[in-house]
Every structure is written in structure tokens, then in C-alpha cells.
Enzyme design. Structure first.
Site, PDB file in Angstrom:
ATOM      1  N   GLN A  24       0.831  -1.201   0.000  1.00 37.69           N
ATOM      2  CA  GLN A  24       0.000   0.000   0.000  1.00 37.69           C
ATOM      3  C   GLN A  24       0.865   1.250   0.000  1.00 37.69           C
ATOM      4  OE1 GLN A  24      -2.333   1.526   3.531  1.00 37.69           O
ATOM      5  NE2 GLN A  24      -4.057   0.823   2.296  1.00 37.69           N
ATOM      6  N   GLU A  68     -10.100  -1.976   5.192  1.00 39.94           N
ATOM      7  CA  GLU A  68      -8.913  -2.045   6.040  1.00 39.94           C
ATOM      8  C   GLU A  68      -9.274  -1.894   7.512  1.00 39.94           C
ATOM      9  OE1 GLU A  68      -4.401  -0.137   6.114  1.00 39.94           O
ATOM     10  OE2 GLU A  68      -6.048   1.015   5.233  1.00 39.94           O
ATOM     11  N   SER A 120       0.539   6.468   2.808  1.00 33.37           N
ATOM     12  CA  SER A 120       1.167   7.425   3.726  1.00 33.37           C
ATOM     13  C   SER A 120       2.458   7.999   3.157  1.00 33.37           C
ATOM     14  CB  SER A 120       1.465   6.754   5.065  1.00 33.37           C
ATOM     15  OG  SER A 120       0.279   6.373   5.723  1.00 33.37           O
ATOM     16  N   GLU A 131      -7.007   9.589  16.242  1.00 31.00           N
ATOM     17  CA  GLU A 131      -7.616  10.911  16.115  1.00 31.00           C
ATOM     18  C   GLU A 131      -8.528  10.972  14.884  1.00 31.00           C
ATOM     19  OE1 GLU A 131      -4.143  11.110  18.680  1.00 31.00           O
ATOM     20  OE2 GLU A 131      -4.434  10.333  16.650  1.00 31.00           O
TER      21      GLU A 131
END
Length: 397
Positions: free
Chosen positions: A128, A246, A131, A380
């Protein structure tokens, strides 16, 4: 939620148990964690065994090569493979748990025919590429750039925390295709072959000593436009599909494994010395173990609801964020309790906690749990999703 045992599902459990009982003793010991060639062969070999036996893609629709199982059969499969100690999905996890399901919903027929059978047979490892060093929690601020040049996108940038990037064949890659659009609207989802010129992969050694994470650098990498999933600049919506799998269903096997680990921790507490007795004689430790068991039971019930919803709608939905957030918090409390229970023994290396392998696993788990509040979307971010999409609270300014 609709989770009931039919005669067919009971027969499925019996059939699966019998097959696992026959095949698992033939596997031998897994390879060393740093032997990546052997680990790939091990993981892909197990996936091929599942495919040959008709258990690959247990919850994938039959028209895409899966078994098309009911939600209950899916959970039975996960329960039994975990209970009997079958190999974990390993480096197949991106392909099996969220890239594949994303392709089922969003890819073209040609893309599906090219990749879905190979995923199920254990012929493709996926990673993946989401990020970035400066785009973690705020993923929509990603800066890896893709410039359209005829029939190709020319990609330049960097990704990080790319699990198994050094052994992957393909990458589910998010890139910015319109730098002038609002940040959520200028992103595109691409299938990137990992052997293209201009890609450099650098493994990262974690605090636990493993090296499955990688940095991936793209230097004018040419990716065919036909590898785009969804429309250009619609990649954020496609990524939300990926995230729903996910966060919603990809952690089920881990939850079951953690529940088994809690049972092992209870047994270990009855052997760990503590003030002339054992840790089990400490009322506070027993109380906390009981609370953890109750919380895991609640998470298992939530899992059944999420899986049942996915069967009805095709996607797990925002309830997966509730699961992911709470699971990370409960797992951390369990790891903290294990450290308090092991006392000084917890200070030695994870692979050498006295003669207690379970104790060593507990220490390793405490290191691993540090990543849970970050991986698959930070806690968060999960709170924002729960507040905005489930509770209907105003969006963050």
C-alpha cells in the site's frame, strides 16, 4: 445483525476442521522472520493451498473467484483457522483484505480479470502506497505527483510505512494528479507494478527488530493510464472504499488471535511468581483480565455486526472505525497489564523471557501495540469519522 448457524454452516465448520486437521501437520516450521524469500514462498504457498481447497477469498463473490460465503461462514473460517493455528494471511494481507475487495467494487473488468485470480492463487503480493512523511493523519495532503503524459502518468515522490514493499509485485498507490484542486479532489488511485524503472525501496527496521515496513521512492516512474482505478481525481473516494475494508474487516483475524493470547496470559498469570504466590492471586490482575475478556467479547459482537452489514451493502461502513479505535485501546491496556504482571521479566528481550514463550510474546505485543493507534488511520482520525459520519457532529474546521 443476522448471524445464525444453519445446517449448511455447521457442515462447513466440520468440513473446514477436517481439512485443517489434515493439512496443518504437513506444513512444518515457518521460516525466520528476516528470510524474506522464504517468507514469501511460505505465505504464497499457504494461499495456494487455500485456493486449491476452495477456501481462498472466502467472502469474495463467486463471480470473482471467491467462495461467496455467508457472513457466518466467513467468521467460522476465521475462528477455526485461528483456533487451529493456521498461518496468518501474512504478506497476502493487502491483496486479500483491502486491495482485492477494492478492485471488486471499483476496477474495470480487465483489471479484475488480470489481478483478482492471481491474488486468490497466491501469485501476486501487493503493498500500500498511501502514507507519506508529511501526509500521515492528514493523508489528503499527500504530495506524490503524477503528471499525465499521453498514455502514462509520470510519478515522482515518496511513500512510507509500505508493508512488504520490498517483496511486492504491485502497489495500491495514491497520487496527486491536480495540484490546483481542493486536496481531497485532486487525488487518483493507481495500480503500480513494483518493477518499473525509477522505483527504489528501502526497508525500515522497527523498534521490535522487524523489517516489513519500507520507504518507497518514485523518480519519474511511468505508470500506464490503464492502471487507474476509478476516474482521474476521484481517488479519494476510491481510497475511502479501501479504508472501509482495512478498518472494518482486516483486523478480524488479529482480534481472534488476541483473544487467544488473553487466555494464554491468564494461564501464564497462574505460573508467574508474585510475593510468595502467583500473579493470579492478585485480585486486581484477575479483575483486569475479566474486564478485558468482556471488552473483547463486545468487540467480537461488533465484528459480527460489521461483517453482516458488509454482506448487505458490499462495504463494512463507518462502524469499522469504532472497532479499530476501541480495539487499539483495549489491546494497549492488555499489553500494559502483561508488563505489570511479568514485572522485571518484561525488561529482557522479547525472544528471551525466561523459559516462557508466552511471556516473550506478551513483551513483543507491547512493542507492536505502539503502532495500532497509527496504522490504518490514527485514533484521532477515527474519532473524527465517528463524530462526523455516525454521530452527525459538525465537521472539524
Amino acid at each position: 445483525m443476522d448471524i445464525r448457524f444453519s445446517a449448511e454452516e455447521i457442515a462447513f465448520r466440520d468440513e473446514l476442521r477436517a481439512w485443517l486437521g489434515d493439512v496443518l501437520p504437513t506444513l512444518g516450521d515457518p521460516p525466520d522472520r528476516d528470510d524474506w524469500i522464504a517468507r514469501r514462498e511460505w505465505d504464497m504457498g499457504w494461499q495456494r493451498k487455500l485456493y486449491d481447497a476452495g477456501y481462498a477469498g472466502i467472502n469474495w463473490p463467486s463471480e470473482f473467484g471467491g467462495r461467496g460465503s455467508t457472513p457466518t461462514e466467513h467468521l467460522i473460517f476465521l475462528e477455526e483457522t485461528t483456533r487451529m493455528g493456521a498461518p496468518y494471511v501474512g504478506m497476502n494481507f493487502v491483496a486479500q483484505l483491502h486491495a482485492g475487495p477494492t478492485l471488486i467494487l471499483e476496477a474495470t473488468a480487465e483489471q479484475q480479470a488480470r489481478h483478482l485470480p492471481a491474488m486468490l492463487k497466491g501469485e501476486e503480493v501487493w503493498c500500500q502506497g498511501f502514507s507519506e512523511p508529511n501526509a500521515g493523519s492528514d493523508l489528503a495532503s499527500l504530495s506524490t505527483r503524477a503528471i499525465r503524459d499521453g498514455d502514462h502518468y509520470v510519478v515522482t515522490g515518496q511513500k512510507i510505512w509500505t508493508s512488504f514493499g520490498h517483496v511486492a509485485d504491485y502497489c495500491e498507490l495514491l497520487v496527486r494528479t491536480d495540484p490546483d484542486a481542493p486536496k481531497h479532489r485532486g487525488i487518483t488511485w493507481l495500480i503500480c507494478p513494483m518493477d518499473l524503472p525509477g522505483i527504489e525501496v528501502r526497508p525500515i527496521t522497527t523498534v521490535a527488530g522487524s523489517s516489513e515496513f519500507c520507504e518507497v521512492f518514485f523518480d519519474e516512474v511511468r505508470i500506464p493510464v490503464e492502471n487507474r482505478v476509478g476516474d482521474e481525481n476521484d481517488g479519494w473516494r476510491v481510497a475511502m472504499v479501501t479504508f472501509s475494508f482495512e478498518r472494518g474487516t482486516a483486523f478480524i483475524s488479529e482480534l481472534l488471535g488476541t483473544m487467544n493470547q488473553l487466555a494464554e496470559m491468564s494461564e501464564l498469570a497462574q505460573r508467574v511468581p508474585r510475593n510468595g504466590s502467583t500473579a493470579w492471586d492478585d485480585d486486581e490482575i484477575r479483575r483486569e483480565i475479566g474486564h478485558l475478556q468482556a471488552e473483547y467479547d463486545a468487540l467480537w459482537a461488533l465484528t459480527k455486526r460489521v461483517v453482516s452489514q458488509a454482506q448487505r451493502t458490499g462495504m463494512p461502513g463507518p462502524g469499522g472505525s469504532v472497532f479499530k479505535l476501541y480495539y487499539a485501546e483495549v489491546k494497549k491496556r492488555m499489553a500494559d497489564l502483561a508488563h505489570r504482571m511479568l514485572d522485571r521479566e518484561a525488561l529482557v528481550l522479547a525472544d528471551d523471557v525466561g523459559d516462557e514463550q508466552t511471556g516473550g510474546d506478551m513483551v513483543a505485543s507491547r512493542l507492536y501495540v505502539l503502532s495500532l493507534s497509527i496504522a490504518a488511520g490514527t485514533s484521532e482520525i477515527q474519532r473524527n469519522i465517528i463524530g462526523e459520519r455516525i454521530l452527525g457532529l459538525p465537521k472539524e474546521r
